[in-house]
Design a protein around this motif. Structure first.
Motif, PDB file in Angstrom:
ATOM      1  N   LEU A   7     -21.977  69.582 -35.154  1.00  0.00           N
ATOM      2  CA  LEU A   7     -22.920  70.680 -35.369  1.00  0.00           C
ATOM      3  C   LEU A   7     -22.315  71.997 -34.871  1.00  0.00           C
ATOM      4  CD1 LEU A   7     -25.954  71.376 -36.185  1.00  0.00           C
ATOM      5  CD2 LEU A   7     -26.429  71.209 -33.716  1.00  0.00           C
ATOM      6  N   LYS A   8     -22.398  73.026 -35.690  1.00  0.00           N
ATOM      7  CA  LYS A   8     -21.788  74.323 -35.340  1.00  0.00           C
ATOM      8  C   LYS A   8     -22.202  74.804 -33.954  1.00  0.00           C
ATOM      9  CE  LYS A   8     -21.444  79.140 -37.049  1.00  0.00           C
ATOM     10  NZ  LYS A   8     -22.300  80.003 -36.222  1.00  0.00           N
ATOM     11  N   GLU A   9     -23.497  74.770 -33.676  1.00  0.00           N
ATOM     12  CA  GLU A   9     -23.981  75.283 -32.390  1.00  0.00           C
ATOM     13  C   GLU A   9     -23.522  74.422 -31.216  1.00  0.00           C
ATOM     14  OE1 GLU A   9     -26.557  76.827 -35.647  1.00  0.00           O
ATOM     15  OE2 GLU A   9     -25.817  74.833 -35.098  1.00  0.00           O
ATOM     16  N   ASP A  10     -23.412  73.118 -31.430  1.00  0.00           N
ATOM     17  CA  ASP A  10     -22.876  72.250 -30.369  1.00  0.00           C
ATOM     18  C   ASP A  10     -21.415  72.605 -30.073  1.00  0.00           C
ATOM     19  OD1 ASP A  10     -25.123  70.722 -29.834  1.00  0.00           O
ATOM     20  OD2 ASP A  10     -24.607  69.146 -31.265  1.00  0.00           O
ATOM     21  N   ILE A  11     -20.644  72.827 -31.134  1.00  0.00           N
ATOM     22  CA  ILE A  11     -19.232  73.194 -30.970  1.00  0.00           C
ATOM     23  C   ILE A  11     -19.107  74.517 -30.222  1.00  0.00           C
ATOM     24  CG2 ILE A  11     -17.120  73.859 -32.207  1.00  0.00           C
ATOM     25  CD1 ILE A  11     -18.052  71.933 -34.465  1.00  0.00           C
ATOM     26  N   GLU A  12     -19.938  75.495 -30.613  1.00  0.00           N
ATOM     27  CA  GLU A  12     -19.898  76.816 -29.969  1.00  0.00           C
ATOM     28  C   GLU A  12     -20.211  76.724 -28.485  1.00  0.00           C
ATOM     29  OE1 GLU A  12     -21.567  79.517 -33.722  1.00  0.00           O
ATOM     30  OE2 GLU A  12     -22.932  78.812 -32.164  1.00  0.00           O
ATOM     31  N   ILE A  13     -21.298  76.069 -28.157  1.00  0.00           N
ATOM     32  CA  ILE A  13     -21.743  76.021 -26.760  1.00  0.00           C
ATOM     33  C   ILE A  13     -20.790  75.184 -25.913  1.00  0.00           C
ATOM     34  CG2 ILE A  13     -23.575  75.186 -25.225  1.00  0.00           C
ATOM     35  CD1 ILE A  13     -25.569  76.044 -27.442  1.00  0.00           C
ATOM     36  N   ALA A  14     -20.380  74.032 -26.436  1.00  0.00           N
ATOM     37  CA  ALA A  14     -19.401  73.216 -25.702  1.00  0.00           C
ATOM     38  C   ALA A  14     -18.106  73.994 -25.512  1.00  0.00           C
ATOM     39  CB  ALA A  14     -19.131  71.910 -26.453  1.00  0.00           C
ATOM     40  N   GLY A  15     -17.645  74.660 -26.566  1.00  0.00           N
ATOM     41  CA  GLY A  15     -16.415  75.445 -26.482  1.00  0.00           C
ATOM     42  C   GLY A  15     -16.525  76.564 -25.471  1.00  0.00           C
ATOM     43  N   PHE A  16     -17.653  77.270 -25.488  1.00  0.00           N
ATOM     44  CA  PHE A  16     -17.841  78.391 -24.559  1.00  0.00           C
ATOM     45  C   PHE A  16     -17.861  77.914 -23.111  1.00  0.00           C
ATOM     46  CE2 PHE A  16     -20.654  81.262 -22.164  1.00  0.00           C
ATOM     47  CZ  PHE A  16     -19.900  82.426 -22.270  1.00  0.00           C
ATOM     48  N   LEU A  17     -18.589  76.841 -22.844  1.00  0.00           N
ATOM     49  CA  LEU A  17     -18.676  76.343 -21.468  1.00  0.00           C
ATOM     50  C   LEU A  17     -17.339  75.803 -20.985  1.00  0.00           C
ATOM     51  CD1 LEU A  17     -22.160  74.561 -21.614  1.00  0.00           C
ATOM     52  CD2 LEU A  17     -21.612  76.728 -20.471  1.00  0.00           C
ATOM     53  N   ILE A  18     -16.622  75.101 -21.847  1.00  0.00           N
ATOM     54  CA  ILE A  18     -15.329  74.545 -21.437  1.00  0.00           C
ATOM     55  C   ILE A  18     -14.293  75.655 -21.264  1.00  0.00           C
ATOM     56  CG2 ILE A  18     -13.438  72.999 -22.099  1.00  0.00           C
ATOM     57  CD1 ILE A  18     -16.262  71.777 -21.163  1.00  0.00           C
ATOM     58  N   ALA A  19     -14.304  76.627 -22.149  1.00  0.00           N
ATOM     59  CA  ALA A  19     -13.385  77.766 -21.979  1.00  0.00           C
ATOM     60  C   ALA A  19     -13.668  78.475 -20.661  1.00  0.00           C
ATOM     61  CB  ALA A  19     -13.523  78.729 -23.152  1.00  0.00           C
ATOM     62  N   THR A  20     -14.933  78.548 -20.271  1.00  0.00           N
ATOM     63  CA  THR A  20     -15.315  79.224 -19.027  1.00  0.00           C
ATOM     64  C   THR A  20     -14.705  78.557 -17.807  1.00  0.00           C
ATOM     65  OG1 THR A  20     -17.405  80.014 -19.981  1.00  0.00           O
ATOM     66  CG2 THR A  20     -17.277  79.899 -17.581  1.00  0.00           C
ATOM     67  N   ILE A  21     -14.610  77.218 -17.829  1.00  0.00           N
ATOM     68  CA  ILE A  21     -14.056  76.519 -16.657  1.00  0.00           C
ATOM     69  C   ILE A  21     -12.578  76.178 -16.848  1.00  0.00           C
ATOM     70  CG2 ILE A  21     -16.304  75.580 -16.013  1.00  0.00           C
ATOM     71  CD1 ILE A  21     -15.232  72.807 -17.027  1.00  0.00           C
ATOM     72  N   ALA A  22     -11.956  76.750 -17.886  1.00  0.00           N
ATOM     73  CA  ALA A  22     -10.565  76.376 -18.204  1.00  0.00           C
ATOM     74  C   ALA A  22      -9.563  77.142 -17.353  1.00  0.00           C
ATOM     75  CB  ALA A  22     -10.290  76.577 -19.694  1.00  0.00           C
ATOM     76  N   TRP A  23      -9.582  76.853 -16.069  1.00  0.00           N
ATOM     77  CA  TRP A  23      -8.484  77.314 -15.221  1.00  0.00           C
ATOM     78  C   TRP A  23      -8.233  76.281 -14.140  1.00  0.00           C
ATOM     79  CZ3 TRP A  23     -13.360  78.645 -13.757  1.00  0.00           C
ATOM     80  CH2 TRP A  23     -13.632  78.810 -12.403  1.00  0.00           C
ATOM     81  N   GLY A  24      -6.959  76.192 -13.751  1.00  0.00           N
ATOM     82  CA  GLY A  24      -6.572  75.147 -12.804  1.00  0.00           C
ATOM     83  C   GLY A  24      -5.945  73.966 -13.526  1.00  0.00           C
ATOM     84  N   ASN A  25      -6.027  72.813 -12.919  1.00  0.00           N
ATOM     85  CA  ASN A  25      -5.428  71.587 -13.449  1.00  0.00           C
ATOM     86  C   ASN A  25      -6.104  71.159 -14.755  1.00  0.00           C
ATOM     87  OD1 ASN A  25      -5.681  68.419 -13.533  1.00  0.00           O
ATOM     88  ND2 ASN A  25      -3.764  68.880 -12.447  1.00  0.00           N
ATOM     89  N   ARG A  26      -5.303  70.955 -15.803  1.00  0.00           N
ATOM     90  CA  ARG A  26      -5.882  70.661 -17.119  1.00  0.00           C
ATOM     91  C   ARG A  26      -6.630  69.333 -17.130  1.00  0.00           C
ATOM     92  NH1 ARG A  26      -1.639  70.612 -21.326  1.00  0.00           N
ATOM     93  NH2 ARG A  26      -3.025  71.496 -22.885  1.00  0.00           N
ATOM     94  N   LYS A  27      -6.117  68.345 -16.426  1.00  0.00           N
ATOM     95  CA  LYS A  27      -6.806  67.055 -16.367  1.00  0.00           C
ATOM     96  C   LYS A  27      -8.173  67.200 -15.714  1.00  0.00           C
ATOM     97  CE  LYS A  27      -6.084  62.221 -15.079  1.00  0.00           C
ATOM     98  NZ  LYS A  27      -5.185  61.221 -14.464  1.00  0.00           N
ATOM     99  N   SER A  28      -8.241  68.015 -14.660  1.00  0.00           N
ATOM    100  CA  SER A  28      -9.506  68.262 -13.975  1.00  0.00           C
ATOM    101  C   SER A  28     -10.481  69.005 -14.887  1.00  0.00           C
ATOM    102  CB  SER A  28      -9.250  69.065 -12.693  1.00  0.00           C
ATOM    103  OG  SER A  28     -10.462  69.441 -12.081  1.00  0.00           O
ATOM    104  N   ILE A  29      -9.974  69.980 -15.651  1.00  0.00           N
ATOM    105  CA  ILE A  29     -10.817  70.720 -16.604  1.00  0.00           C
ATOM    106  C   ILE A  29     -11.429  69.752 -17.612  1.00  0.00           C
ATOM    107  CG2 ILE A  29     -10.822  72.448 -18.467  1.00  0.00           C
ATOM    108  CD1 ILE A  29      -8.361  73.727 -16.969  1.00  0.00           C
ATOM    109  N   ILE A  30     -10.596  68.878 -18.156  1.00  0.00           N
ATOM    110  CA  ILE A  30     -11.047  67.927 -19.179  1.00  0.00           C
ATOM    111  C   ILE A  30     -12.052  66.943 -18.592  1.00  0.00           C
ATOM    112  CG2 ILE A  30     -10.286  66.039 -20.677  1.00  0.00           C
ATOM    113  CD1 ILE A  30      -7.616  67.691 -21.001  1.00  0.00           C
TER     114      ILE A  30
END
Length: 254
Positions: free
Chosen positions: A36-59
């Motif tokens: 779903l477009k909105e699910d992709i947008e919101i998940a993407g936005f939240l994950i991009a927001t925490i995307a710093w530091g160890n990549r395994k930890s981010i995931i």
């Protein structure tokens, strides 16, 4: 290398890294859980927001966050109320904690209910060759509700000389249609030509080594310099070179 040799080298590296194999080791795998477009947008936005530091930890934290949102982020956002804040109290990624998350969910709800959604909000203030003013205006709207002062640090402002790496990465995910199944290309109102490279320590260091970037700090001025260099190589899709710069830095220790 002269300019044509450099372009050929980087184009080859784009083809190496801009493919589905990239997803399994990158935070972009989180929005790829959804259709779903909105699910992709919101998940993407939240994950991009925490995307710093160890990549395994981010995931790992990204998967945990989606589970906390019932693996239906858009539905969770649209029905979110303060009563559910306690269920999020255990979430933390580095300096982003449950206080920040609760406000992010309330603000996203406001954006979808009152501003036409994330795509509309970014598209409204986009300029012909830059999304940086749009990011500035997005931040103003994002924090138009009463909010904790601490939470503002999690959204960068390019007009305050930030390279805004994480939001530029999120925009790449949403806008770029790479035909390789990595970036989503679900935002049709914004062109890839308007995007900026997500400038971080890896892409910045590689860009300096191959003389695409002279400025030492990874800030908005450096981003402008790098954007200009990348647009000369491919004005229609300059940020495809993020795959080359990031891949060379992270996977090849270039």
């Amino acid at each position: 290398m002269n300019s044509s040799q450099l372009k050929e080298f980087l184009d080859q590296k784009v083809s190496v890294y801009n493919n589905p194999n990239f997803i399994e080791s990158d935070p972009i795998q989180i929005p790829h859980l959804f259709s779903l477009k909105e699910d992709i947008e919101i998940a993407g936005f939240l994950i991009a927001t925490i995307a710093w530091g160890n990549r395994k930890s981010i995931i790992n934290n990204g998967h945990r966050l989606m589970e906390m949102l019932g693996n239906s982020p858009y539905d969770f956002v649209m029905n979110f109320s303060e009563n559910e804040a306690d269920s999020l109290s255990s979430f933390v990624h580095r300096t982003f904690n449950d206080t920040d998350l609760v406000y992010f969910l309330k603000s996203l709800q406001n954006i979808y209910k009152n501003h036409g959604g994330l795509e509309r909000l970014f598209e409204k203030n986009a300029e012909k060759n830059s999304m940086q003013p749009a990011i500035h205006h997005f931040k103003k709207t994002f924090f138009e509700l009463p909010h904790p002062a601490r939470t503002q640090k999690h959204i960068s402002d390019p007009l305050k000389n930030s390279a805004a790496k994480r939001i530029n990465m999120f925009l790449r995910w949403m806008v770029r249609n790479d035909n390789a199944g990595v970036d989503f290309g679900i935002w049709k109102s914004i062109s890839p030509s308007q995007l900026s490279c997500p400038l971080d320590v890896h892409s910045g260091n590689v860009a300096r080594k191959i003389n695409l970037l002279k400025r030492k700090q990874n800030d908005a001025k450096a981003l402008f310099e790098l954007d200009n260099a990348l647009r000369k190589m491919d004005p229609a899709d300059p940020v495809k070179y993020d795959f080359a710069l990031f891949g060379l830095g992270v996977f090849e220790s270039f």
